[in-house]
Design a protein around this motif. Structure first.
Motif, PDB file in Angstrom:
ATOM      1  N   ALA A  99      51.728  17.422   2.212  1.00 56.11           N
ATOM      2  CA  ALA A  99      52.492  16.249   2.640  1.00 56.11           C
ATOM      3  C   ALA A  99      52.170  15.915   4.090  1.00 56.11           C
ATOM      4  O   ALA A  99      51.709  16.770   4.851  1.00 56.11           O
ATOM      5  N   TRP A 105      59.585  11.488  12.179  1.00 60.77           N
ATOM      6  CA  TRP A 105      60.205  12.501  11.322  1.00 60.77           C
ATOM      7  C   TRP A 105      61.068  13.466  12.128  1.00 60.77           C
ATOM      8  O   TRP A 105      62.279  13.631  11.873  1.00 60.77           O
ATOM      9  N   THR A 125      61.442  12.030   0.827  1.00 63.31           N
ATOM     10  CA  THR A 125      60.071  12.361   0.451  1.00 63.31           C
ATOM     11  C   THR A 125      59.567  11.339  -0.557  1.00 63.31           C
ATOM     12  O   THR A 125      60.127  11.190  -1.640  1.00 63.31           O
ATOM     13  N   CYS A 148      59.823  15.105  -4.857  1.00 61.94           N
ATOM     14  CA  CYS A 148      60.149  13.921  -4.052  1.00 61.94           C
ATOM     15  C   CYS A 148      61.617  13.516  -4.217  1.00 61.94           C
ATOM     16  O   CYS A 148      62.318  13.974  -5.119  1.00 61.94           O
ATOM     17  N   ASN A 167      61.088  19.035   2.774  1.00 62.57           N
ATOM     18  CA  ASN A 167      61.312  18.105   3.882  1.00 62.57           C
ATOM     19  C   ASN A 167      62.706  18.398   4.419  1.00 62.57           C
ATOM     20  O   ASN A 167      63.662  17.708   4.104  1.00 62.57           O
ATOM     21  N   ILE A 222      58.595  11.776   4.762  1.00 64.55           N
ATOM     22  CA  ILE A 222      57.279  12.348   4.569  1.00 64.55           C
ATOM     23  C   ILE A 222      56.682  11.763   3.289  1.00 64.55           C
ATOM     24  O   ILE A 222      57.406  11.253   2.426  1.00 64.55           O
ATOM     25  N   HIS A 224      54.317  12.774   0.091  1.00 64.45           N
ATOM     26  CA  HIS A 224      53.931  13.980  -0.637  1.00 64.45           C
ATOM     27  C   HIS A 224      52.897  13.650  -1.711  1.00 64.45           C
ATOM     28  O   HIS A 224      53.137  12.795  -2.567  1.00 64.45           O
TER      29      HIS A 224
END
Length: 341
Positions: A99, A105, A125, A148, A167, A222, A224
């Motif tokens: 990722a 972030w 995610t 996710c 995440n 993020i 992924h």
């Protein structure tokens, strides 16, 4: 380095295969590009000497990246615990090795810790499909299958039962209070795609610190990577079954009431609405509607089957798991779980 007066953030990335070499380098580069710099990046290699040596050579002249060998048993939980034990930051953040993080972030993570009650913060995610687009049959309600954020999670910065481990971030003192990730729960690169270790940790943390606040901030994003093999129904079925096994393990550790609290709402509210949307789309001749409705039903059934099998194994004395402190000692162990092959 972190800015003066702000908590230092250590980022832990766990890696296990050279097949993701380019992904690991991209993950580290995304940490280095943060608007709110990390104190350090810790690359923890899970029992792969060739990868460990290669990463050592890659970052041997870097002051901001440290490469470590997993000091515990094979698996993601022990790898994360190795990173926690070595981290120097007041905050420990986790990023998947396949990722990349958006520029702000860590900024959004760090802002949330201005409240001293906050013990954990997760983010959003987004999937990056190998084929370039979401398979028409794949329901957003099941994006957790590919690691996710899924439809049904609350939006904004909100309080939650647990964060999602790929995440996420924790205050360092959270691990002092509750211990690290339980080994025997979660992923081992050579076995079923299990999960649930972050759920078990977060519930355990809330019991150790009843005043603890756990948040998700969906601005901490993020992206992924989803490999092609995970875009097929065969993986979907395998992953949902493994999730059932994992939930049985979590319930065994922390009790079914708390361990399945969020899942009950998800199953009784979010998924029926997803089936209804899929059937409506099918009636309107929209692509994939019937497939999405069918996948939701199949996912529920296979997860339920995994949970039943896992529960039976737990009662008969299945896989042992234990919780360790981040210095390496066992806080409590001998729990019996139902996951694994």
């Amino acid at each position: 380095m972190s800015e003066p007066g702000t908590p230092g953030v250590s980022v832990v990335i766990c890696a296990y295969t050279e097949d993701r070499w380019a992904d690991v380098l991209a993950a580290v580069a995304s940490v280095r590009a943060q608007s709110r710099p990390a104190l350090e990046t810790l690359l923890v290699v899970d029992h792969n000497r060739a990868l460990l040596d290669r990463l050592d050579r890659e970052y041997e002249e870097s002051d901001d990246v440290r490469v470590l060998a997993n000091a515990g048993p094979r698996g993601l939980s022990a790898g994360r615990n190795t990173g926690i034990a070595a981290a120097r930051g007041e905050i420990v953040a986790f990023l998947d090795d396949d990722a990349v993080a958006e520029r702000d972030w860590l900024k959004y993570f760090a802002e949330a810790y201005a409240d001293p009650r906050v013990m954990a913060v997760g983010g959003r995610t987004e999937p990056v499909w190998a084929s370039g687009r979401r398979p028409a049959w794949f329901p957003e309600e099941f994006d957790w299958v590919v690691g996710c954020t899924y439809r049904g999670l609350p939006r904004g910065r909100v309080r939650v039962r647990n964060v999602l481990g790929g995440n996420a971030s924790f205050r360092r003192s959270a691990f002092d209070a509750a211990g690290g990730f339980a080994t025997g729960i979660g992923r081992d690169g050579n076995k079923r795609p299990l999960g649930g270790e972050e759920t078990e940790l977060c519930i355990r943390l809330s019991r150790a610190r009843p005043d603890a606040v756990l948040l998700i901030d969906d601005r901490a994003v993020i992206h992924h990577r989803v490999p092609g093999a995970r875009e097929h129904f065969r993986y979907f079925r395998t992953r949902t079954y493994a999730e059932g096994l994992s939930k049985a393990l979590v319930a065994r550790s922390v009790g079914a009431r708390k361990g399945l609290e969020s899942e009950r709402r998800y199953t009784t509210r979010v998924l029926p609405a997803g089936v209804a949307r899929g059937l409506r789309d099918a009636l309107l001749a929209r692509p994939g509607g019937a497939g999405r409705a069918g996948a939701i039903v199949a996912g529920v059934l296979t997860a339920a089957g995994g949970y039943v099998v896992g529960s039976v194994r737990a009662r008969r004395g299945g896989v042992t798991f234990s919780v360790v402190d981040v210095g390496g000692g066992v806080l409590h162990g001998g729990g019996r779980g139902g996951g694994g092959d």
